[in-house]
Design a protein around this motif. Sequence first.
Motif, PDB file in Angstrom:
ATOM      1  N   ARG A 139      60.983 -24.195  38.399  1.00 52.37           N
ATOM      2  CA  ARG A 139      61.273 -23.714  39.759  1.00 52.37           C
ATOM      3  C   ARG A 139      61.553 -22.211  39.762  1.00 52.37           C
ATOM      4  O   ARG A 139      61.184 -21.504  40.693  1.00 52.37           O
ATOM      5  CB  ARG A 139      62.441 -24.483  40.350  1.00 52.37           C
ATOM      6  CG  ARG A 139      62.071 -25.905  40.704  1.00 52.37           C
ATOM      7  CD  ARG A 139      63.237 -26.634  41.304  1.00 52.37           C
ATOM      8  NE  ARG A 139      62.873 -28.001  41.632  1.00 52.37           N
ATOM      9  CZ  ARG A 139      63.743 -28.927  41.945  1.00 52.37           C
ATOM     10  NH1 ARG A 139      65.035 -28.650  41.993  1.00 52.37           N
ATOM     11  NH2 ARG A 139      63.328 -30.151  42.218  1.00 52.37           N
ATOM     12  N   ASP A 144      58.226 -20.467  39.599  1.00 52.72           N
ATOM     13  CA  ASP A 144      57.589 -20.501  40.918  1.00 52.72           C
ATOM     14  C   ASP A 144      58.196 -19.466  41.858  1.00 52.72           C
ATOM     15  O   ASP A 144      57.477 -18.804  42.621  1.00 52.72           O
ATOM     16  CB  ASP A 144      57.702 -21.891  41.539  1.00 52.72           C
ATOM     17  CG  ASP A 144      56.821 -22.921  40.852  1.00 52.72           C
ATOM     18  OD1 ASP A 144      55.872 -22.528  40.133  1.00 52.72           O
ATOM     19  OD2 ASP A 144      57.078 -24.134  41.028  1.00 52.72           O
ATOM     20  N   LEU A 145      59.507 -19.321  41.810  1.00 52.15           N
ATOM     21  CA  LEU A 145      60.177 -18.362  42.688  1.00 52.15           C
ATOM     22  C   LEU A 145      59.824 -16.922  42.311  1.00 52.15           C
ATOM     23  O   LEU A 145      59.491 -16.112  43.190  1.00 52.15           O
ATOM     24  CB  LEU A 145      61.693 -18.568  42.645  1.00 52.15           C
ATOM     25  CG  LEU A 145      62.491 -17.657  43.581  1.00 52.15           C
ATOM     26  CD1 LEU A 145      62.145 -17.942  45.040  1.00 52.15           C
ATOM     27  CD2 LEU A 145      63.985 -17.851  43.341  1.00 52.15           C
ATOM     28  N   ARG A 168      57.908 -14.466  44.918  1.00 56.84           N
ATOM     29  CA  ARG A 168      58.644 -13.332  45.487  1.00 56.84           C
ATOM     30  C   ARG A 168      58.528 -12.048  44.684  1.00 56.84           C
ATOM     31  O   ARG A 168      58.750 -10.977  45.223  1.00 56.84           O
ATOM     32  CB  ARG A 168      60.122 -13.675  45.568  1.00 56.84           C
ATOM     33  CG  ARG A 168      60.456 -14.592  46.658  1.00 56.84           C
ATOM     34  CD  ARG A 168      61.930 -14.642  46.748  1.00 56.84           C
ATOM     35  NE  ARG A 168      62.307 -15.125  48.048  1.00 56.84           N
ATOM     36  CZ  ARG A 168      63.550 -15.213  48.444  1.00 56.84           C
ATOM     37  NH1 ARG A 168      64.512 -14.832  47.659  1.00 56.84           N
ATOM     38  NH2 ARG A 168      63.817 -15.679  49.633  1.00 56.84           N
ATOM     39  N   THR A 191      63.856 -11.180  43.838  1.00 55.53           N
ATOM     40  CA  THR A 191      64.530 -12.446  43.538  1.00 55.53           C
ATOM     41  C   THR A 191      65.946 -12.174  43.048  1.00 55.53           C
ATOM     42  O   THR A 191      66.143 -11.411  42.111  1.00 55.53           O
ATOM     43  CB  THR A 191      63.739 -13.230  42.466  1.00 55.53           C
ATOM     44  OG1 THR A 191      62.426 -13.490  42.956  1.00 55.53           O
ATOM     45  CG2 THR A 191      64.419 -14.541  42.136  1.00 55.53           C
ATOM     46  N   ASP A 239      69.114 -16.612  44.996  1.00 54.87           N
ATOM     47  CA  ASP A 239      67.807 -17.234  45.241  1.00 54.87           C
ATOM     48  C   ASP A 239      67.471 -18.231  44.135  1.00 54.87           C
ATOM     49  O   ASP A 239      66.971 -19.328  44.399  1.00 54.87           O
ATOM     50  CB  ASP A 239      66.692 -16.180  45.308  1.00 54.87           C
ATOM     51  CG  ASP A 239      66.856 -15.199  46.449  1.00 54.87           C
ATOM     52  OD1 ASP A 239      67.406 -15.569  47.499  1.00 54.87           O
ATOM     53  OD2 ASP A 239      66.415 -14.034  46.269  1.00 54.87           O
ATOM     54  N   LEU A 240      67.728 -17.823  42.892  1.00 61.69           N
ATOM     55  CA  LEU A 240      67.436 -18.703  41.750  1.00 61.69           C
ATOM     56  C   LEU A 240      68.297 -19.958  41.796  1.00 61.69           C
ATOM     57  O   LEU A 240      67.821 -21.062  41.523  1.00 61.69           O
ATOM     58  CB  LEU A 240      67.644 -17.953  40.428  1.00 61.69           C
ATOM     59  CG  LEU A 240      66.566 -16.928  40.096  1.00 61.69           C
ATOM     60  CD1 LEU A 240      67.035 -15.998  38.987  1.00 61.69           C
ATOM     61  CD2 LEU A 240      65.268 -17.629  39.705  1.00 61.69           C
ATOM     62  N   ALA A 249      66.835 -22.179  44.543  1.00 57.16           N
ATOM     63  CA  ALA A 249      65.526 -22.740  44.182  1.00 57.16           C
ATOM     64  C   ALA A 249      65.634 -23.799  43.085  1.00 57.16           C
ATOM     65  O   ALA A 249      64.905 -24.782  43.098  1.00 57.16           O
ATOM     66  CB  ALA A 249      64.583 -21.624  43.741  1.00 57.16           C
ATOM     67  N   THR A 250      66.535 -23.573  42.144  1.00 57.32           N
ATOM     68  CA  THR A 250      66.647 -24.495  41.008  1.00 57.32           C
ATOM     69  C   THR A 250      67.600 -25.647  41.276  1.00 57.32           C
ATOM     70  O   THR A 250      67.563 -26.655  40.564  1.00 57.32           O
ATOM     71  CB  THR A 250      67.136 -23.750  39.737  1.00 57.32           C
ATOM     72  OG1 THR A 250      68.447 -23.208  39.988  1.00 57.32           O
ATOM     73  CG2 THR A 250      66.168 -22.659  39.326  1.00 57.32           C
ATOM     74  N   ARG A 290      49.412 -17.247  45.647  1.00 55.44           N
ATOM     75  CA  ARG A 290      50.564 -16.499  45.132  1.00 55.44           C
ATOM     76  C   ARG A 290      50.195 -15.300  44.286  1.00 55.44           C
ATOM     77  O   ARG A 290      51.067 -14.544  43.867  1.00 55.44           O
ATOM     78  CB  ARG A 290      51.488 -17.430  44.369  1.00 55.44           C
ATOM     79  CG  ARG A 290      50.853 -18.156  43.223  1.00 55.44           C
ATOM     80  CD  ARG A 290      51.792 -19.181  42.662  1.00 55.44           C
ATOM     81  NE  ARG A 290      51.130 -19.938  41.617  1.00 55.44           N
ATOM     82  CZ  ARG A 290      51.674 -20.909  40.971  1.00 55.44           C
ATOM     83  NH1 ARG A 290      52.907 -21.263  41.230  1.00 55.44           N
ATOM     84  NH2 ARG A 290      51.018 -21.551  40.039  1.00 55.44           N
TER      85      ARG A 290
END
Length: 191
Positions: free
Chosen positions: A15, A18-19, A23, A28, A32-33, A36-37, A101
């Motif tokens: 994840r 992916d983030l 981004r 990031t 955010d991490l 997302a995780t 992406r």
Amino acid sequence: MAGVKQFNEEEALGRALDLFWARGYRATSMLDLAEATGVQRGSLYNAYGDKEEIFLIVLQRYSEAYLARVSAAFSGDDVAAALTRYLDACIAIMMAGDPPRGCMTTKTATDTALNGERVHIALKGFLDEVEKAIAGYLATPVFAARLALPPAEAARLLVTFTRGMAVLERVYQDEKRLHESARSLVKALVR
């Protein structure tokens, strides 16, 4: 229990990758991490230290997967087909996602002045590894005999071309255009 990760590390790092890919590194944050995780910031800090360390770990994972694709592309004994498979794989990576992406490493590299020395070194190492791997495949006698350039020069050109292709993908978002450009390069490289 102290020292034991209380989360699925594979899933969390997937994840995080992916983030960062979506981004970019600079945009990031640790918050955010964490979102997302699904892992609390404190747990991320305890497990990995900081955002840079998490990025370096996921970049290594990305590098290993990318090099596996390089290896798969350069199978067989037809250099034009191998080059086409490699470039098609690069395009597929860039066009993945909705919206596409792009290329994680090129996206990150355009911010190197803001990323820190360790990230810069890791990106350079990734590109050097890709170039070295491609040069090794192109140096095989069956491939080298059909190249219009020495294998090391062709490998450097391919790495440079794919970075430029990543920029064009961001500007045009036109998969057909990327494939046409890739075919032109293959024609120029193969005798």
